[in-house]
Write an enzyme that holds these catalytic residues in place. Structure first.
Site, PDB file in Angstrom:
ATOM      1  N   LYS A  10       0.792  -1.273  -0.069  1.00 25.48           N
ATOM      2  CA  LYS A  10      -0.185  -0.138   0.128  1.00 25.48           C
ATOM      3  C   LYS A  10       0.801   1.310   0.143  1.00 25.48           C
ATOM      4  O   LYS A  10       2.065   1.235   0.186  1.00 25.48           O
ATOM      5  CB  LYS A  10      -0.903   0.002   1.209  1.00 25.48           C
ATOM      6  N   TYR A  50     -12.111  -1.819  -4.047  1.00 28.00           N
ATOM      7  CA  TYR A  50     -12.714  -1.899  -2.697  1.00 28.00           C
ATOM      8  C   TYR A  50     -14.178  -1.870  -2.483  1.00 28.00           C
ATOM      9  O   TYR A  50     -14.696  -1.519  -1.486  1.00 28.00           O
ATOM     10  CB  TYR A  50     -12.097  -1.227  -1.778  1.00 28.00           C
ATOM     11  N   ASN A 113      -2.161   0.021   6.780  1.00 30.14           N
ATOM     12  CA  ASN A 113      -1.549  -1.147   7.266  1.00 30.14           C
ATOM     13  C   ASN A 113      -0.701  -1.937   6.294  1.00 30.14           C
ATOM     14  O   ASN A 113      -0.477  -3.208   6.405  1.00 30.14           O
ATOM     15  CB  ASN A 113      -2.630  -2.165   7.999  1.00 30.14           C
ATOM     16  N   HIS A 116      -1.924  -5.552   1.500  1.00 33.85           N
ATOM     17  CA  HIS A 116      -3.163  -5.940   1.467  1.00 33.85           C
ATOM     18  C   HIS A 116      -2.947  -7.532   0.684  1.00 33.85           C
ATOM     19  O   HIS A 116      -2.262  -7.829   0.147  1.00 33.85           O
ATOM     20  CB  HIS A 116      -4.013  -5.488   0.296  1.00 33.85           C
ATOM     21  N   GLU A 127      -9.834 -10.021  -7.860  1.00 34.89           N
ATOM     22  CA  GLU A 127      -8.745  -8.903  -7.466  1.00 34.89           C
ATOM     23  C   GLU A 127      -7.670  -9.234  -8.525  1.00 34.89           C
ATOM     24  O   GLU A 127      -7.016  -7.948  -8.904  1.00 34.89           O
ATOM     25  CB  GLU A 127      -8.215  -9.031  -5.973  1.00 34.89           C
TER      26      GLU A 127
HETATM   27  P1  CMP Z   1      -7.292  -4.650   3.442  1.00 34.41           P
HETATM   28  O1  CMP Z   1      -6.813  -6.021   4.105  1.00 34.41           O
HETATM   29  O2  CMP Z   1      -6.739  -4.136   2.288  1.00 34.41           O
HETATM   30  O3  CMP Z   1      -9.000  -4.762   3.503  1.00 34.41           O
HETATM   31  C1  CMP Z   1      -9.781  -3.584   3.559  1.00 34.41           C
HETATM   32  C2  CMP Z   1      -9.000  -2.359   4.166  1.00 34.41           C
HETATM   33  O4  CMP Z   1      -9.888  -1.556   4.791  1.00 34.41           O
HETATM   34  C3  CMP Z   1      -8.184  -3.080   5.366  1.00 34.41           C
HETATM   35  O5  CMP Z   1      -6.910  -3.789   4.813  1.00 34.41           O
HETATM   36  C4  CMP Z   1      -7.750  -1.588   5.891  1.00 34.41           C
HETATM   37  O6  CMP Z   1      -6.736  -0.900   5.125  1.00 34.41           O
HETATM   38  C5  CMP Z   1      -9.103  -0.994   5.701  1.00 34.41           C
HETATM   39  N1  CMP Z   1      -9.757  -1.401   6.981  1.00 34.41           N
HETATM   40  C6  CMP Z   1     -10.558  -2.181   7.477  1.00 34.41           C
HETATM   41  N2  CMP Z   1     -11.273  -1.824   8.728  1.00 34.41           N
HETATM   42  C7  CMP Z   1     -10.990  -0.824   8.958  1.00 34.41           C
HETATM   43  C8  CMP Z   1     -11.361   0.044   9.922  1.00 34.41           C
HETATM   44  N3  CMP Z   1     -12.027  -0.355  10.906  1.00 34.41           N
HETATM   45  N4  CMP Z   1     -11.099   1.245   9.955  1.00 34.41           N
HETATM   46  C9  CMP Z   1     -10.272   1.483   9.018  1.00 34.41           C
HETATM   47  N5  CMP Z   1     -10.076   1.006   7.914  1.00 34.41           N
HETATM   48  C10 CMP Z   1     -10.168  -0.046   8.027  1.00 34.41           C
END
Ligand code: CMP
Length: 140
Positions: A10, A50, A113, A116, A127
């Site tokens: 990311k 998303y 984070n 992904h 995806e």
């Molecule tokens: P990812 O695994 O890419 O899938 C969806 C993404 O949404 C997740 O990682 C985070 O980056 C984001 N995400 C999921 N839950 C939350 C949350 N509660 N608050 C903010 N971002 C979130």
């Protein structure tokens, strides 16, 4: 079962200089990179990727973040690639991620984070198709 999964470094992972670290950890565990590229998603492309999260409270912020800078997208292949990739990444929320995982070590928060990974075979297929056509994926 031999599987493919989509992973993304990311924008936070790219700006922290973690592209190599992420790929190294996947390869170290025996996953093979069979497709790879850098892209800068625009807001609409991030929303499309998303789409399953449309309507959730974090959707706007997430898609702003995912379109804020370049990302590295890759297809990983191997036995049980989906589960193994998720184990290397750790839980979505870095506070809940196991020690030694990418997110525990490098993520700033639940949104930013670092990485992904697809969560199931059906999502992996859609995806992967979002970013790569068949001619861009090279099993080896
Ligand atoms: P990812 O695994 O890419 O899938 C969806 C993404 O949404 C997740 O990682 C985070 O980056 C984001 N995400 C999921 N839950 C939350 C949350 N509660 N608050 C903010 N971002 C979130």
């Amino acid at each position: 079962m031999l599987q493919r999964t989509l992973s993304i470094v990311k924008p936070d992972g790219v700006s922290k200089g973690l592209i190599g670290e992420v790929i190294r950890r996947f390869e170290r565990e025996g996953l093979r990179v069979v497709a790879l590229k850098m892209v800068h998603l625009d807001k609409e492309e991030a929303k499309g990727f998303y789409a399953v999260h449309r309507g959730k409270p974090f959707f706007e912020s997430l898609t702003d973040f995912m379109s804020s800078g370049p990302v590295v997208v890759m297809v990983l292949e191997g036995e049980d690639a989906i589960e193994r990739t998720r184990k290397i990444m750790g839980a979505t929320d870095p506070r809940k991620a196991d020690p030694g995982t990418l997110r525990r070590e490098f993520a700033s928060n639940i949104e930013q984070n670092v990485v992904h990974g697809s969560d199931a075979p059906e999502t992996a297929a859609s995806e992967i198709a979002y970013f790569f056509n068949a001619l861009e994926i090279h099993s080896h």
